[in-house]
Design a protein around this motif. Structure first.
Motif: not given
Length: 553
Positions: A133-135, A154, A157, A172, A177-178, A217, A219, A221
């Motif tokens: 998952s990210g921003l 985020y 990491a 979230d 975003n995953k 996770l 960081p 985008t």
């Protein structure tokens, strides 16, 4: 096509490993779906296929997708014979069709930034994680202003070995975003609700967390969520004018909590409690801010529905929520009819403000109202000054010699007087760009000792660019503490109206102080005749959209 942001610190995966299926869903979105598909293809060799699921569009979307498939063999088009009525069914079609070991989801009106798939896949492979998952950033259009979604998750990491070890994951609720291991979704039967189901992401995310995956996770985008507030047809998340939207949100949240609570082990119960606290802090506060703009019938129905749902929460669920949402919930539970909506709206603002009156019970305990002594506010006596919901009223008066901003700080159960109001920093921030403009500092003087303090600032608004400027404050106290807050827009004779003033830079300047949805003071600036015409056009657009939304309900 809009320029795409670039993922930061993007890891590089094996270019020969095409491991990701990107599922793009759309309905009657021919104007944007090509940009979405191209952003997925632009991820490079890591993308094995782009599965474009057209939910029986009638606007030419099918032709756009056919052309894209002819130009790139990685594009596979699935055209549904009937419209599903929601986002869940076409996404499930994509899960069923995915041929790659990992899958991502993309909506037709959004885009993936460069390197997003690589960043997520590399994190998943590095940690042997079922989910990465990210921003996500919300990009306001047409301004281009970007606001990060849940950035606290985020910052760096990391690997979350089990979801209950980081309960903030329930905040979230996005699925887009995953990246998911395809086999993981299939083995656990994790799917979206079918048909016309609003906020389907809530339920899907709960099912993912209930299956206890390892979650990586990053960081970077990895998703750009386009927010088009002026669109003829608002997205589900923006179309909140009717009570059905609130009902759908509560139902999706109720199902999510049940899924988490019924999952194996004690971790599910922790996640369920966190999900309820999040509802109180986020959803409840967001809809409370909008109540004064709704009709009486909506307000009564909203209050009754919300009261019934909050009655299913445990006391510990409310205790786990931050104070502003918790206070709102307790007022709703304590009163059968809507009340104090303007005051509740200020509590729901970010940051929160508690407007007077400030009554106490017989034992001097702070309470919400004399006739609601069961809603106590004793936390205000011990909460750090930097977190207190202090109330500052702001009045902006444009004039030929400059614009005068008067700020009035109110007492709060003796805490403000004890801290000793000293000075206030006033900063105007451009809403679209987030760029700070002019900054001024003024001293507080006692207007009524122990009750109110006043500071006055003279602002040269002609030095600022066009657009909307938000007023932000930093209060300084004699005891060394500070509090960042906003000003409540005061309405009254000569206030909150458009005024044309002379400007050395612009000739003339249109100045329009106004209250935001949350009641915060902001000001819109526009030069001369062109500015007047532009403001009138925007007002007409908002009015037309409001009338269209009311007619559809």
């Amino acid at each position: 096509m809009l320029p795409l942001p670039t993922a930061q610190n993007t890891p590089v995966t094996n270019p020969s490993a095409s491991r990701v299926s990107v599922v793009v869903i759309g309905y009657n979105d021919a104007a944007h779906v090509a940009d979405a598909v191209r952003s997925a293809l632009a991820q490079g060799p890591v993308v094995h296929e782009v599965i474009a699921v057209d939910d029986c569009s009638t606007d030419g979307s099918a032709d756009v997708l056919t052309s894209l498939a002819a130009a790139d063999r990685r594009v596979r088009v699935i055209r549904r014979e009937t419209n599903s009525g929601g986002c869940g069914t076409p996404r499930n079609d994509g899960i069923d069709a995915a041929a790659a070991p990992y899958v991502m989801f993309l909506d037709s009106d959004d885009v993936l930034p460069s390197g997003a798939a690589d960043a997520l896949l590399a994190a998943s492979l590095r940690h042997d994680a079922e989910v990465a998952s990210g921003l996500c950033v919300r990009r306001e259009l047409p301004s281009g202003r970007e606001v990060p979604w849940q950035p606290e998750l985020y910052t760096k990491a990391r690997l979350v070995a089990r979801p209950e070890l980081r309960t903030r994951l329930v905040h979230d609720t996005l699925c887009v975003n995953k990246l998911y291991r395809t086999a993981f979704l299939r083995e656990h039967g994790i799917r979206f609700p079918e048909g016309r189901f609003i906020y389907e992401d809530f339920v899907f995310t709960a099912r993912v967390l209930a299956a206890a995956p390892r979650i990586a996770l990053v960081p970077d985008t990895v998703y750009v969520w386009h927010v088009r507030r002026a669109a003829a047809k608002l997205s589900i998340s923006l179309d909140r004018a009717g009570i059905a939207n609130w009902q759908a949100r509560m139902e999706a949240h109720r199902q999510s909590v049940e899924i988490l609570r019924d999952s194996r082990g004690t971790g599910g119960k922790r996640l369920a409690r966190a999900a309820r606290a999040k509802f109180v802090d986020h959803g409840l506060r967001m809809y409370t801010r909008e109540l004064t703009a709704r009709g009486k019938e909506y307000q009564r129905e909203w209050w009754a529905l919300t009261r019934a749902y909050l009655a299913t929460f445990d006391a510990a669920d409310l205790d786990a929520a931050p104070a502003p949402g918790r206070v709102i919930a307790r007022v709703v539970l304590a009163s059968e009819e809507p009340r104090d909506l303007t005051r509740l709206k200020q509590v729901a603002a970010r940051p929160a403000r508690l407007a007077p009156p400030y009554p106490t019970a017989s034992d001097a305990t702070p309470v919400w109202a004399a006739d609601l002594p069961q809603v106590t506010l004793e936390h205000l006596l011990v909460r750090p000054m930097r977190l207190l919901p202090v109330a500052v009223d702001g009045a902006l008066r444009p004039g030929a010699g400059g614009t005068r901003l008067t700020l009035r700080l109110r007492e709060l159960y003796g805490r403000v007087a004890d801290a000793g109001p000293a000075t206030v920093d006033v900063e105007l921030v451009h809403r679209q760009s987030g760029r700070p403009g002019l900054r001024r500092t003024a001293a507080f003087g006692a207007e009524r000792p122990g009750e109110t303090w006043v500071a006055t600032v003279l602002l040269d608004l002609g030095s600022l660019d066009d657009g909307v400027w938000d007023v932000r404050l930093r209060l300084h106290f004699d005891d060394g503490t500070t509090r960042d807050t906003t000003a409540h827009a005061v309405a009254g004779p000569g206030l909150l109206r458009r005024t044309v003033v002379p400007s050395r830079r612009r000739g003339v300047l249109l100045v329009q102080p106004y209250a935001t949805q949350a009641g915060n003071l902001s000001v819109r600036l526009a030069p001369g005749v062109r500015g007047v015409a532009g403001v009138a056009k925007r007002r007409l657009t908002r009015l037309t959209r409001s009338l269209r939304g009311s007619g559809s309900r």
